[in-house]
Design an enzyme around this catalytic site. Structure first.
Site, PDB file in Angstrom:
ATOM      1  N   GLY A  71       9.995  14.039  36.994  1.00  0.00           N
ATOM      2  CA  GLY A  71      10.501  15.127  37.844  1.00  0.00           C
ATOM      3  C   GLY A  71      11.951  14.881  38.245  1.00  0.00           C
ATOM      4  O   GLY A  71      12.325  15.069  39.388  1.00  0.00           O
TER       5      GLY A  71
ATOM      6  N   TYR B 232      25.097  16.147  25.519  1.00  0.00           N
ATOM      7  CA  TYR B 232      25.100  15.223  26.663  1.00  0.00           C
ATOM      8  C   TYR B 232      26.472  14.546  26.786  1.00  0.00           C
ATOM      9  O   TYR B 232      26.904  13.818  25.896  1.00  0.00           O
ATOM     10  CB  TYR B 232      24.013  14.153  26.530  1.00  0.00           C
ATOM     11  CG  TYR B 232      22.584  14.689  26.582  1.00  0.00           C
ATOM     12  CD1 TYR B 232      22.301  15.960  27.078  1.00  0.00           C
ATOM     13  CD2 TYR B 232      21.521  13.918  26.140  1.00  0.00           C
ATOM     14  CE1 TYR B 232      21.003  16.445  27.127  1.00  0.00           C
ATOM     15  CE2 TYR B 232      20.211  14.392  26.185  1.00  0.00           C
ATOM     16  CZ  TYR B 232      19.961  15.660  26.679  1.00  0.00           C
ATOM     17  OH  TYR B 232      18.677  16.140  26.722  1.00  0.00           O
TER      18      TYR B 232
ATOM     19  N   GLY C 107      13.423  12.129  38.548  1.00  0.00           N
ATOM     20  CA  GLY C 107      13.482  11.014  39.485  1.00  0.00           C
ATOM     21  C   GLY C 107      12.702  11.248  40.763  1.00  0.00           C
ATOM     22  O   GLY C 107      12.376  10.303  41.487  1.00  0.00           O
TER      23      GLY C 107
HETATM   24  N1  LIG Z   1      15.282  18.958  26.063  1.00  0.00           N
HETATM   25  C1  LIG Z   1      15.834  19.190  27.239  1.00  0.00           C
HETATM   26  O1  LIG Z   1      16.263  20.299  27.543  1.00  0.00           O
HETATM   27  C2  LIG Z   1      15.945  18.057  28.223  1.00  0.00           C
HETATM   28  C3  LIG Z   1      16.183  18.319  29.585  1.00  0.00           C
HETATM   29  C4  LIG Z   1      16.258  17.235  30.453  1.00  0.00           C
HETATM   30  C5  LIG Z   1      16.108  15.942  29.975  1.00  0.00           C
HETATM   31  N2  LIG Z   1      15.895  15.718  28.641  1.00  0.00           N
HETATM   32  C6  LIG Z   1      15.702  14.370  28.086  1.00  0.00           C
HETATM   33  O2  LIG Z   1      14.618  13.761  28.769  1.00  0.00           O
HETATM   34  C7  LIG Z   1      15.044  12.520  29.343  1.00  0.00           C
HETATM   35  C8  LIG Z   1      14.281  12.238  30.619  1.00  0.00           C
HETATM   36  O3  LIG Z   1      14.434  13.293  31.556  1.00  0.00           O
HETATM   37  P1  LIG Z   1      15.356  13.179  32.850  1.00  0.00           P
HETATM   38  O4  LIG Z   1      16.281  12.028  32.691  1.00  0.00           O
HETATM   39  O5  LIG Z   1      15.896  14.529  33.077  1.00  0.00           O
HETATM   40  O6  LIG Z   1      14.359  12.947  34.052  1.00  0.00           O
HETATM   41  P2  LIG Z   1      13.335  11.814  34.494  1.00  0.00           P
HETATM   42  O7  LIG Z   1      13.089  10.880  33.381  1.00  0.00           O
HETATM   43  O8  LIG Z   1      12.205  12.557  35.080  1.00  0.00           O
HETATM   44  O9  LIG Z   1      14.124  11.117  35.688  1.00  0.00           O
HETATM   45  C9  LIG Z   1      15.348  10.478  35.533  1.00  0.00           C
HETATM   46  C10 LIG Z   1      15.817  10.037  36.906  1.00  0.00           C
HETATM   47  O10 LIG Z   1      14.845   9.165  37.451  1.00  0.00           O
HETATM   48  C11 LIG Z   1      15.436   7.931  37.825  1.00  0.00           C
HETATM   49  N3  LIG Z   1      14.453   6.892  37.476  1.00  0.00           N
HETATM   50  C12 LIG Z   1      13.998   6.575  36.241  1.00  0.00           C
HETATM   51  N4  LIG Z   1      13.075   5.599  36.317  1.00  0.00           N
HETATM   52  C13 LIG Z   1      12.934   5.301  37.619  1.00  0.00           C
HETATM   53  C14 LIG Z   1      12.136   4.375  38.332  1.00  0.00           C
HETATM   54  N5  LIG Z   1      11.282   3.572  37.701  1.00  0.00           N
HETATM   55  N6  LIG Z   1      12.254   4.335  39.679  1.00  0.00           N
HETATM   56  C15 LIG Z   1      13.122   5.151  40.338  1.00  0.00           C
HETATM   57  N7  LIG Z   1      13.889   6.066  39.718  1.00  0.00           N
HETATM   58  C16 LIG Z   1      13.805   6.128  38.363  1.00  0.00           C
HETATM   59  C17 LIG Z   1      16.721   7.823  37.041  1.00  0.00           C
HETATM   60  O11 LIG Z   1      17.632   7.066  37.771  1.00  0.00           O
HETATM   61  P3  LIG Z   1      18.988   6.455  37.148  1.00  0.00           P
HETATM   62  O12 LIG Z   1      19.731   7.635  36.581  1.00  0.00           O
HETATM   63  O13 LIG Z   1      19.636   5.872  38.338  1.00  0.00           O
HETATM   64  O14 LIG Z   1      18.626   5.468  36.120  1.00  0.00           O
HETATM   65  C18 LIG Z   1      17.133   9.291  36.905  1.00  0.00           C
HETATM   66  O15 LIG Z   1      17.852   9.689  38.061  1.00  0.00           O
HETATM   67  C19 LIG Z   1      16.547  12.692  29.510  1.00  0.00           C
HETATM   68  O16 LIG Z   1      17.208  11.455  29.622  1.00  0.00           O
HETATM   69  C20 LIG Z   1      16.915  13.463  28.273  1.00  0.00           C
HETATM   70  O17 LIG Z   1      17.057  12.579  27.164  1.00  0.00           O
HETATM   71  C21 LIG Z   1      15.795  16.771  27.775  1.00  0.00           C
END
Ligand SMILES: NC(=O)c1ccc[n+]([C@@H]2O[C@H](COP(=O)([O-])OP(=O)(O)OC[C@H]3O[C@@H](n4cnc5c(N)ncnc54)[C@H](OP(=O)(O)O)[C@@H]3O)[C@@H](O)[C@H]2O)c1
Length: 336
Positions: free
Chosen positions: A213, A56, A215
């Site tokens: 999803g 990351y 966000g």
């Molecule tokens: N193992 C893997 O291959 C893999 C792949 C993807 C992700 N991950 C891990 O999983 C974590 C979570 O997944 P993700 O970040 O991809 O997706 P997510 O948690 O589904 O969504 C993150 C997005 O949602 C927004 N968000 C979060 N809370 C919100 C709320 N209450 N209201 C409105 N928008 C909101 C965030 O905005 P802001 O950015 O503006 O805060 C960001 O753009 C990552 O941070 C990472 O550590 C792992």
């Protein structure tokens, strides 16, 4: 904050974790000061399960969270990952602006662990995942190297990410696997009939990534919204064209339901995941305190049988349109 156990007899972690990836890549420009405030606020609220990875921000994410983790080490359960090389020639790593390649060889896993420890400034990683299964390296060799890191006291527990059921079984024979981290949410339910069943039969916790999803399930991604240059979602099929229109209609139903319940769509999406079993520990990602507080409060959203039936009817397993990844990233998903 409620706690949940990572695997049979494993450690307790906060029922909702904090994904740190977006602080350094993928979803628009970062803001390090706000990210640090978010990390500290998370710990104040009992959200102690932090998720990062060596790749990351090509190491920047571990360096960013390191000082907070060091200062409040006893409060944090720190997960990081190895096995994706940033900056090598290969597949463009989504949202990070670099090329990348898979390397699950023992030498790379050992090197990556030491590099993560150094960037984080800590002497033990609580949960160490193989970020993707490397088809060039038998999983027994990758997990064997990870097990030696446990023996050496550098790592406490092991996990895999995006591994298929057969791979998970083979890995678990080499060393107990505490958690599988793979995508799972209202708009991606494929694990339910496959690898989640395997996790349950082996006593392995399931850590859903992208539980909102990316966000989309918050309802904040609107038609015609301009995502920042370099935002990963510009390239994802689910955020494009007819698929986007279809998916926006789905989310409108979620938002309407959330309004009736007096919560937010993101809280409903997280509460649904939490309702799927005590072995499910979602890690919503954010760089903002406001979103973190909303997401942490999802543990207090109670879903009735009627709510669950409506969510299941609205989001059957094939509800969302479009692939979740572009083809190059899909090729990295292990289905063995
Ligand atoms: N193992 C893997 O291959 C893999 C792949 C993807 C992700 N991950 C891990 O999983 C974590 C979570 O997944 P993700 O970040 O991809 O997706 P997510 O948690 O589904 O969504 C993150 C997005 O949602 C927004 N968000 C979060 N809370 C919100 C709320 N209450 N209201 C409105 N928008 C909101 C965030 O905005 P802001 O950015 O503006 O805060 C960001 O753009 C990552 O941070 C990472 O550590 C792992």
């Amino acid at each position: 904050m409620h706690q949940r156990r990572l695997g049979a007899g494993g450690p307790l972690v906060s029922a909702v974790g904090l994904g740190c990836m977006g602080m350094s890549q993928s979803y628009g420009p970062g803001n390090d000061e706000e990210s640090v405030r978010t990390l500290n606020r998370a710990l104040d609220l009992g959200v102690t399960f932090f998720d990062t990875a060596a790749v990351y921000g090509a190491g920047a994410n571990e360096r960013l969270i390191g000082p907070v983790v060091r200062r409040r080490r006893s409060e944090v359960f720190l997960a990081t990952k190895c096995g994706i090389l940033a900056g090598s020639s290969g597949t463009p790593y989504p949202g990070a602006g670099v090329s990348s390649a898979l390397d699950g060889s023992p030498a790379e896993i050992t090197r990556s662990c030491d590099a993560s420890l150094q960037r984080l400034g800590i002497d033990v990683i609580d949960l160490f995942y193989l970020h993707r299964v490397d088809p060039k390296t038998p999983i027994e060799e990758s997990v064997g190297a990870m097990a030696r890191l446990v023996e050496a006291g550098k790592v406490r527990y092991l996990g895999l990410s995006e591994a298929g059921p057969g791979t998970l079984r083979r890995a678990h024979e080499v060393h107990p696997i505490s958690a599988l981290q793979s995508e799972y949410s209202l708009w991606f339910r494929e694990p339910e009939d496959s690898v989640l069943v395997t996790c349950r039969s082996l006593g392995i916790a399931f850590v859903p990534f992208s539980p909102l999803g990316r966000g989309f399930l918050s309802g904040h991604v609107k038609k015609g919204a301009t995502l920042a240059e370099g935002d990963l979602r510009r390239d994802l099929p689910r955020f494009q064209g007819d698929a986007l229109d279809h998916n926006l209609r789905l989310v409108a139903s979620l938002e309407a339901m959330a309004e009736r319940k007096g919560c937010t769509a993101s809280q409903l999406a997280l509460a649904w995941l939490l309702s799927r079993g005590e072995d499910i520990v979602p890690i919503p990602g954010t760089k903002r305190q406001t979103y973190l507080e909303i997401n942490a409060a999802a543990t207090a959203v109670a879903l009735s049988a009627d709510d669950l039936a409506l969510l299941n009817d609205t989001f059957p397993p094939d509800a969302a349109a479009g692939e979740r990844y572009m083809p190059a990233m899909m090729a990295w998903v292990d289905r063995a």
